[in-house]
Design an enzyme around this catalytic site. Structure first.
Site, PDB file in Angstrom:
ATOM      1  N   ASP A   1       1.766  -5.834  -4.677  1.00 49.43           N
ATOM      2  CA  ASP A   1       1.011  -5.345  -3.529  1.00 49.43           C
ATOM      3  C   ASP A   1       0.189  -6.515  -2.982  1.00 49.43           C
ATOM      4  O   ASP A   1      -0.784  -6.940  -3.617  1.00 49.43           O
ATOM      5  CB  ASP A   1       0.078  -4.206  -3.944  1.00 49.43           C
ATOM      6  CG  ASP A   1       0.820  -2.927  -4.316  1.00 49.43           C
ATOM      7  OD1 ASP A   1       1.935  -3.033  -4.868  1.00 49.43           O
ATOM      8  OD2 ASP A   1       0.268  -1.841  -4.086  1.00 49.43           O
TER       9      ASP A   1
ATOM     10  N   LYS B   1       1.328  -0.468   3.235  1.00 50.03           N
ATOM     11  CA  LYS B   1       0.242   0.211   2.525  1.00 50.03           C
ATOM     12  C   LYS B   1      -1.038   0.158   3.354  1.00 50.03           C
ATOM     13  O   LYS B   1      -1.354  -0.862   3.963  1.00 50.03           O
ATOM     14  CB  LYS B   1       0.044  -0.472   1.164  1.00 50.03           C
ATOM     15  CG  LYS B   1      -1.112   0.035   0.316  1.00 50.03           C
ATOM     16  CD  LYS B   1      -1.122  -0.715  -1.010  1.00 50.03           C
ATOM     17  CE  LYS B   1      -2.374  -0.431  -1.826  1.00 50.03           C
ATOM     18  NZ  LYS B   1      -2.377  -1.177  -3.112  1.00 50.03           N
TER      19      LYS B   1
ATOM     20  N   LYS C   1       2.763   3.677   1.874  1.00 50.84           N
ATOM     21  CA  LYS C   1       1.857   3.926   0.751  1.00 50.84           C
ATOM     22  C   LYS C   1       0.450   4.176   1.283  1.00 50.84           C
ATOM     23  O   LYS C   1      -0.124   3.340   1.978  1.00 50.84           O
ATOM     24  CB  LYS C   1       1.845   2.747  -0.228  1.00 50.84           C
ATOM     25  CG  LYS C   1       0.878   2.949  -1.406  1.00 50.84           C
ATOM     26  CD  LYS C   1       0.992   1.833  -2.428  1.00 50.84           C
ATOM     27  CE  LYS C   1      -0.070   1.949  -3.514  1.00 50.84           C
ATOM     28  NZ  LYS C   1       0.044   0.895  -4.548  1.00 50.84           N
TER      29      LYS C   1
END
Length: 256
Positions: free
Chosen positions: A101, A164, A197
């Site tokens: 991430d 995300k 996400k």
């Protein structure tokens, strides 16, 4: 989605799409051991465990193969520093993680350095292959829908597997407005495997349901799986398990 939502079904979706996360400054090996134990629930495993890079090897050794290990890079500040981000990625990969991430340089994007951000993302994607790459756009700091859409476009163009919302380290984390803009860009990208996400501030199944619904509306119900939908959270698991165990607060259940 069906007009009548079953909270148990939502809880099951959230569980299988959950990145159980601990990114606190005070994390210790004991913290991570407890996190990995929680990830293996009586109702099934979470999708992944997300930790600081220094805990990747420990988490990978503690978890069954079906639970993936993710770690953060260029986190949480999102500096426009390719060398630092690539070094983070290389150490994470060598330690045995399957997912990364990384924080998009959102301050640079706001300053008009679009080309530099695009080049950063291209380098990050190259360095991270074949691992799953989630790009954190920090939507709460981008604020305006146009900025959120542009960041999502740049990440998708670079080959990100997931877009995300947030690091969870800023005053505003995931919001439905930002999620819908991001999902809309994913839906119109033509990338049938790209995922979304939601991360930061999602603590209950009721809250999670809004993001499940938004994802189904934009990407289709077939996208409600860990290959295309994730939730980054630490406290959400407690409410998921309360619902699945039949112990959820009745007022919260009424929100359905």
């Amino acid at each position: 989605m069906n007009s009548v939502v079953n909270p148990t079904d939502t809880a099951r979706t959230l569980l299988r799409c959950l990145d159980l996360t601990s990114l606190n400054d005070g994390d210790t090996p004991e913290t991570i051991a407890a996190l990995c134990a929680k990830a293996q629930t009586a109702h099934g495993p979470v999708a992944a465990v997300c930790v600081w890079p220094r805990f990747v090897a420990q988490a990978r050794a503690a978890l069954p193969a079906e639970i993936r290990v993710a770690a953060v890079a260029n986190f949480p500040d999102g500096a426009l520093d390719v060398a630092r981000a690539v070094a983070d990625i290389e150490s994470i990969a060598q330690a045995g993680a399957q997912e990364i991430d990384v924080v998009l340089p959102y301050k640079a994007l706001l300053a008009g350095q679009t080309q530099e951000v695009a080049e950063f993302l291209a380098e990050v994607r190259h360095a991270s292959r074949p691992l799953t790459l989630k790009v954190i756009i920090e939507s709460g700091e981008l604020k305006e829908e146009a900025h959120i859409r542009r960041a999502t476009q740049l990440a998708l163009s670079a080959g990100a597997d997931f877009i995300k919302t947030s690091t969870g380290k800023t005053p505003v984390s995931a919001t439905l407005e930002a999620a819908r803009a991001m999902l809309d860009e994913i839906a119109h990208s033509g990338l049938s495997a790209a995922g979304f996400k939601a991360s930061g501030g999602i603590r209950t199944v009721v809250q999670g349901q809004d993001y499940v619904t938004a994802t189904a509306e934009k990407l289709g119900e077939a996208a409600l799986n860990p290959q295309r939908l994730r939730f980054g959270a630490s406290g959400l698991l407690d409410d998921i398990l309360a619902v699945l165990d039949g112990k959820a607060n009745t007022a919260a259940q009424g929100a359905y």
